[in-house]
Motif scaffolding. Structure first.
Motif, PDB file in Angstrom:
ATOM      1  N   ASN A   1       0.851  -1.189   0.000  1.00 55.67           N
ATOM      2  CA  ASN A   1       0.000   0.000   0.000  1.00 55.67           C
ATOM      3  C   ASN A   1       0.886   1.237   0.000  1.00 55.67           C
ATOM      4  OD1 ASN A   1      -1.810   2.080   0.466  1.00 55.67           O
ATOM      5  ND2 ASN A   1      -3.025   0.944   1.955  1.00 55.67           N
TER       6      ASN A   1
ATOM      7  N   TRP B   1       0.183   4.247   0.080  1.00 53.09           N
ATOM      8  CA  TRP B   1      -0.268   5.336   0.947  1.00 53.09           C
ATOM      9  C   TRP B   1       0.274   5.188   2.362  1.00 53.09           C
ATOM     10  CZ3 TRP B   1      -2.397   9.785  -0.475  1.00 53.09           C
ATOM     11  CH2 TRP B   1      -3.002   9.869  -1.725  1.00 53.09           C
TER      12      TRP B   1
ATOM     13  N   ASN C   1      -7.835   1.709   4.693  1.00 45.06           N
ATOM     14  CA  ASN C   1      -7.425   3.078   4.385  1.00 45.06           C
ATOM     15  C   ASN C   1      -6.276   3.572   5.266  1.00 45.06           C
ATOM     16  OD1 ASN C   1      -9.530   2.771   6.316  1.00 45.06           O
ATOM     17  ND2 ASN C   1      -9.939   4.966   6.285  1.00 45.06           N
TER      18      ASN C   1
ATOM     19  N   LYS D   1      -5.312  -4.053   1.037  1.00 37.40           N
ATOM     20  CA  LYS D   1      -4.419  -2.918   1.252  1.00 37.40           C
ATOM     21  C   LYS D   1      -3.743  -2.945   2.622  1.00 37.40           C
ATOM     22  CE  LYS D   1      -7.182   0.133  -1.715  1.00 37.40           C
ATOM     23  NZ  LYS D   1      -7.998   1.383  -1.748  1.00 37.40           N
TER      24      LYS D   1
ATOM     25  N   SER E   1     -16.524   1.506   1.701  1.00 34.72           N
ATOM     26  CA  SER E   1     -17.109   2.674   1.054  1.00 34.72           C
ATOM     27  C   SER E   1     -18.623   2.544   1.025  1.00 34.72           C
ATOM     28  CB  SER E   1     -16.569   2.793  -0.376  1.00 34.72           C
ATOM     29  OG  SER E   1     -17.031   1.694  -1.156  1.00 34.72           O
TER      30      SER E   1
ATOM     31  N   SER F   1     -19.102   5.339   4.390  1.00 33.48           N
ATOM     32  CA  SER F   1     -18.169   6.470   4.448  1.00 33.48           C
ATOM     33  C   SER F   1     -18.659   7.542   5.421  1.00 33.48           C
ATOM     34  CB  SER F   1     -18.001   7.088   3.057  1.00 33.48           C
ATOM     35  OG  SER F   1     -17.460   6.141   2.167  1.00 33.48           O
TER      36      SER F   1
ATOM     37  N   LEU G   1      -6.759  10.172   5.087  1.00 29.03           N
ATOM     38  CA  LEU G   1      -7.574   9.076   4.549  1.00 29.03           C
ATOM     39  C   LEU G   1      -8.534   8.464   5.559  1.00 29.03           C
ATOM     40  CD1 LEU G   1      -4.834   7.279   2.423  1.00 29.03           C
ATOM     41  CD2 LEU G   1      -6.904   8.353   1.537  1.00 29.03           C
TER      42      LEU G   1
END
Length: 328
Positions: free
Chosen positions: A35, A37, A85, A111, A149, A170, A199
């Protein structure tokens, strides 16, 4: 329950030094490759928060003392479908399931699979009898906790319609300023906005400030991927001719609504706090937490504390342990 407190306390002790040795540094490197991020600093921060804020024996005992019905008499098989996330974002649900006395089937996000699989492995090393394992996709389940999500949430509702389910979509977070914030509070607000590259559902993306007040935020270092996103958003706003404030790593847009894109920060000015309270009440289903010192709210967090939830800061204000107790 005492065994689980002992197990998780031991896990917390192991996680305190995460990243200090070659083995855990290798785990961090692998997680960052999976990941982009994730950063090593973010991973260490997330693990340290779990170890210090969730897995200290006295904190676990104080938290669970309010649930005399736990552990349950009839354990169920609870599937936990996790988001990815921010690092180990699904850990809290795993903790809740196990301390409640149920068995936990873990379905990590692709992720965040490296970190979550590592933690599950540690739990099984500490207590081989702990009822936790990775979900194989075929085992029967009695209940599900799933986070994703809004699109994923619609899928969850259809797919798990026949069993008890606690589903999350979300959400975003806001800050309400008085205009009298100290430099230390504003530094905390910057962390609330940009920690984990903004995030998280607890990341502030909308700021309410009194008319005439423009807070000076000192922006911390951010991920290169976030910078690339900021450049795209800045170019898009320029092409659209929309006014914005260039913060150097993000764009601030004046609107009384959550921004639609990462690296956009929305801000709105208010005349009275009653206006803000009315807006918060009308958008409660979209909110995760409210960072403020000037307005009461059931999910209020102090400046700099948004990314450090306590055990009682339940996502979406839904008491996970009470829900699990009701499965018995």
């Amino acid at each position: 329950m005492k065994n689980m407190i002992k197990t998780f306390s031991a896990l917390g002790a192991r996680l305190l030094g995460f990243g200090d040795d070659d083995a855990t540094r290798a785990v961090i490197d692998s997680a960052c490759r999976v990941n982009g991020w994730f950063t090593p600093a973010d991973i260490r921060r997330a693990v340290r928060a779990i170890a210090c804020d969730m897995l200290q024996r006295e904190k676990l005992e104080a938290w669970l003392a309010d649930y005399p019905a736990l552990p349950v008499a009839e354990p169920r098989r609870v599937l936990v479908v996790m988001a990815g996330n921010i690092p180990l974002v699904g850990f809290f649900d795993l903790l809740c399931v196990l301390v409640s006395g149920h068995g936990c089937l873990v379905k990590p996000s692709a992720k965040d699979s490296v970190l979550m699989e590592h933690v599950v492995g540690l739990l099984r090393e500490i207590d081989p009898s702990a009822p936790v394992r990775l979900y194989d996709g075929t085992s029967p389940v009695d209940a599900v906790i799933a986070t994703g999500s809004d699109n994923a949430n619609r899928y969850f509702r259809a797919h798990y319609a026949g069993i008890p389910s606690l589903l999350r979509g979300s959400r975003q977070s806001v800050a309400v300023l008085s205009g009298r914030e100290t430099p230390e509070q504003l530094a905390g607000l910057a962390d609330d906005i940009w920690a984990y590259s903004g995030l998280g559902c607890r990341s502030v993306s909308l700021i309410f400030a009194p008319e005439g007040y423009e807070p000076a935020l000192q922006i911390p270092p951010v991920n290169d991927k976030y910078i690339n996103n900021y450049r795209q958003q800045r170019a898009l706003l320029e092409m659209q001719g929309r006014p914005f404030v260039d913060l150097g790593c993000a764009v601030a847009v004046e609107q009384c609504a959550f921004p639609a894109a990462l690296s956009r920060i929305a801000y709105a000015h208010y005349a009275t706090l009653d206006e803000v309270a009315a807006w918060l009440a009308g958008h409660d289903g979209e909110l995760q937490c409210v960072v403020t010192g000037c307005l009461p709210h059931s999910r209020r967090a102090g400046f700099g504390c948004a990314q450090s939830p306590a055990l009682t800061d339940y996502p979406d204000d839904r008491d996970v342990l009470a829900w699990l107790a009701a499965l018995d």
